[in-house]
Design a protein around this motif. Structure first.
Motif, PDB file in Angstrom:
ATOM      1  N   LEU A 196      -3.274  -7.022  -8.253  1.00 59.02           N
ATOM      2  CA  LEU A 196      -3.588  -7.370  -6.602  1.00 59.02           C
ATOM      3  C   LEU A 196      -2.996  -6.178  -5.620  1.00 59.02           C
ATOM      4  O   LEU A 196      -2.877  -6.413  -4.291  1.00 59.02           O
ATOM      5  CB  LEU A 196      -2.763  -8.571  -6.435  1.00 59.02           C
ATOM      6  CG  LEU A 196      -3.389  -9.984  -7.062  1.00 59.02           C
ATOM      7  CD1 LEU A 196      -2.495 -11.165  -7.063  1.00 59.02           C
ATOM      8  CD2 LEU A 196      -4.734 -10.055  -6.797  1.00 59.02           C
ATOM      9  N   GLY A 197      -2.320  -5.236  -6.444  1.00 58.89           N
ATOM     10  CA  GLY A 197      -1.962  -4.159  -5.616  1.00 58.89           C
ATOM     11  C   GLY A 197      -0.343  -4.338  -5.094  1.00 58.89           C
ATOM     12  O   GLY A 197      -0.002  -3.408  -4.476  1.00 58.89           O
TER      13      GLY A 197
ATOM     14  N   GLN B 285      -0.416   4.305  -2.292  1.00 59.28           N
ATOM     15  CA  GLN B 285      -1.876   4.121  -2.154  1.00 59.28           C
ATOM     16  C   GLN B 285      -2.621   4.344  -3.107  1.00 59.28           C
ATOM     17  O   GLN B 285      -3.738   3.619  -3.313  1.00 59.28           O
ATOM     18  CB  GLN B 285      -2.111   5.079  -0.797  1.00 59.28           C
ATOM     19  CG  GLN B 285      -1.418   4.694   0.465  1.00 59.28           C
ATOM     20  CD  GLN B 285      -1.660   5.478   1.756  1.00 59.28           C
ATOM     21  OE1 GLN B 285      -1.728   6.560   1.463  1.00 59.28           O
ATOM     22  NE2 GLN B 285      -1.631   5.141   2.814  1.00 59.28           N
TER      23      GLN B 285
ATOM     24  N   GLU C 204      -2.729   1.643  -5.431  1.00 52.89           N
ATOM     25  CA  GLU C 204      -3.596   0.352  -4.826  1.00 52.89           C
ATOM     26  C   GLU C 204      -5.173   0.714  -4.841  1.00 52.89           C
ATOM     27  O   GLU C 204      -5.871  -0.264  -5.010  1.00 52.89           O
ATOM     28  CB  GLU C 204      -3.049  -0.050  -3.504  1.00 52.89           C
ATOM     29  CG  GLU C 204      -1.776  -0.299  -3.151  1.00 52.89           C
ATOM     30  CD  GLU C 204      -1.106  -0.266  -1.876  1.00 52.89           C
ATOM     31  OE1 GLU C 204      -0.132  -1.171  -1.334  1.00 52.89           O
ATOM     32  OE2 GLU C 204      -1.756   0.475  -0.985  1.00 52.89           O
ATOM     33  N   GLU C 205      -5.713   1.698  -4.580  1.00 53.67           N
ATOM     34  CA  GLU C 205      -6.832   2.117  -4.517  1.00 53.67           C
ATOM     35  C   GLU C 205      -7.431   1.812  -6.167  1.00 53.67           C
ATOM     36  O   GLU C 205      -8.640   1.478  -6.205  1.00 53.67           O
ATOM     37  CB  GLU C 205      -7.241   3.505  -4.012  1.00 53.67           C
ATOM     38  CG  GLU C 205      -6.975   3.784  -2.685  1.00 53.67           C
ATOM     39  CD  GLU C 205      -7.077   5.153  -2.206  1.00 53.67           C
ATOM     40  OE1 GLU C 205      -6.929   6.124  -2.966  1.00 53.67           O
ATOM     41  OE2 GLU C 205      -6.473   5.345  -1.069  1.00 53.67           O
TER      42      GLU C 205
ATOM     43  N   GLU D 265      -7.714  -1.719  -6.311  1.00 47.38           N
ATOM     44  CA  GLU D 265      -8.873  -2.336  -5.709  1.00 47.38           C
ATOM     45  C   GLU D 265     -10.370  -1.847  -6.258  1.00 47.38           C
ATOM     46  O   GLU D 265     -11.434  -2.692  -6.509  1.00 47.38           O
ATOM     47  CB  GLU D 265      -8.898  -1.647  -4.222  1.00 47.38           C
ATOM     48  CG  GLU D 265     -10.145  -1.929  -3.353  1.00 47.38           C
ATOM     49  CD  GLU D 265     -10.178  -3.495  -3.169  1.00 47.38           C
ATOM     50  OE1 GLU D 265     -11.374  -3.934  -3.056  1.00 47.38           O
ATOM     51  OE2 GLU D 265      -9.380  -4.274  -3.095  1.00 47.38           O
ATOM     52  N   SER D 266     -10.386  -0.745  -6.747  1.00 47.56           N
ATOM     53  CA  SER D 266     -11.600  -0.271  -7.659  1.00 47.56           C
ATOM     54  C   SER D 266     -11.724  -0.944  -8.696  1.00 47.56           C
ATOM     55  O   SER D 266     -13.182  -1.525  -9.062  1.00 47.56           O
ATOM     56  CB  SER D 266     -11.351   1.202  -7.810  1.00 47.56           C
ATOM     57  OG  SER D 266     -12.454   1.663  -8.678  1.00 47.56           O
TER      58      SER D 266
ATOM     59  N   ARG E 132     -10.918  -4.140  -9.405  1.00 49.00           N
ATOM     60  CA  ARG E 132     -10.996  -5.485  -8.897  1.00 49.00           C
ATOM     61  C   ARG E 132     -12.553  -5.525  -8.247  1.00 49.00           C
ATOM     62  O   ARG E 132     -13.259  -6.606  -8.713  1.00 49.00           O
ATOM     63  CB  ARG E 132     -10.246  -5.903  -7.672  1.00 49.00           C
ATOM     64  CG  ARG E 132     -10.549  -7.267  -7.045  1.00 49.00           C
ATOM     65  CD  ARG E 132      -9.438  -7.743  -6.265  1.00 49.00           C
ATOM     66  NE  ARG E 132      -8.969  -6.700  -5.116  1.00 49.00           N
ATOM     67  CZ  ARG E 132      -7.724  -6.050  -5.173  1.00 49.00           C
ATOM     68  NH1 ARG E 132      -7.087  -6.416  -5.963  1.00 49.00           N
ATOM     69  NH2 ARG E 132      -7.424  -5.382  -4.178  1.00 49.00           N
ATOM     70  N   ALA E 133     -13.030  -4.443  -7.550  1.00 50.71           N
ATOM     71  CA  ALA E 133     -14.593  -4.582  -7.325  1.00 50.71           C
ATOM     72  C   ALA E 133     -15.557  -4.579  -8.403  1.00 50.71           C
ATOM     73  O   ALA E 133     -16.553  -5.256  -8.394  1.00 50.71           O
ATOM     74  CB  ALA E 133     -14.926  -3.467  -6.248  1.00 50.71           C
TER      75      ALA E 133
END
Length: 94
Positions: free
Chosen positions: A49-50, A79, A82-83, A86-87, A89-90
């Motif tokens: 979840l970052g 960061q 987190e990126e 997110e990547s 997760r996408a």
């Protein structure tokens, strides 16, 4: 009876798909993501979840950077982690 068999087959397929999706999400949510800065001497780790779960700062980074540069490098590492989360997760949750 063919309609009932067909409906049951569709239901079985839906349930199997739901199980696969649930397994993929569980696998993804257990992952950890890492971001680095200062030539890898600063390493931040987040969960899926970052959320920051770990931070490693090499003594060399602490010794050679002033507080502002160190804070910037820490922020950059976080960061990047987190990126990465997110990547990932996408790809699991489009």
């Amino acid at each position: 009876m063919d309609e009932m068999d067909e409906a049951m087959a569709r239901l079985d397929a839906l349930m199997a798909g739901a199980r696969r999706a649930e397994e993929a999400v569980a696998e993804w949510s257990a992952r950890r993501f890492t971001g680095r800065a200062d030539e890898g001497r600063i390493e931040a780790t987040t969960d899926a979840l970052g959320v920051l779960v770990g931070l490693r700062i090499h003594p060399v980074s602490r010794a050679r950077m002033d507080a502002r540069r160190l804070a910037d490098a820490i922020t950059a590492a976080i960061q990047r982690a987190e990126e990465a989360a997110e990547s990932a997760r996408a790809t699991v949750l489009p």
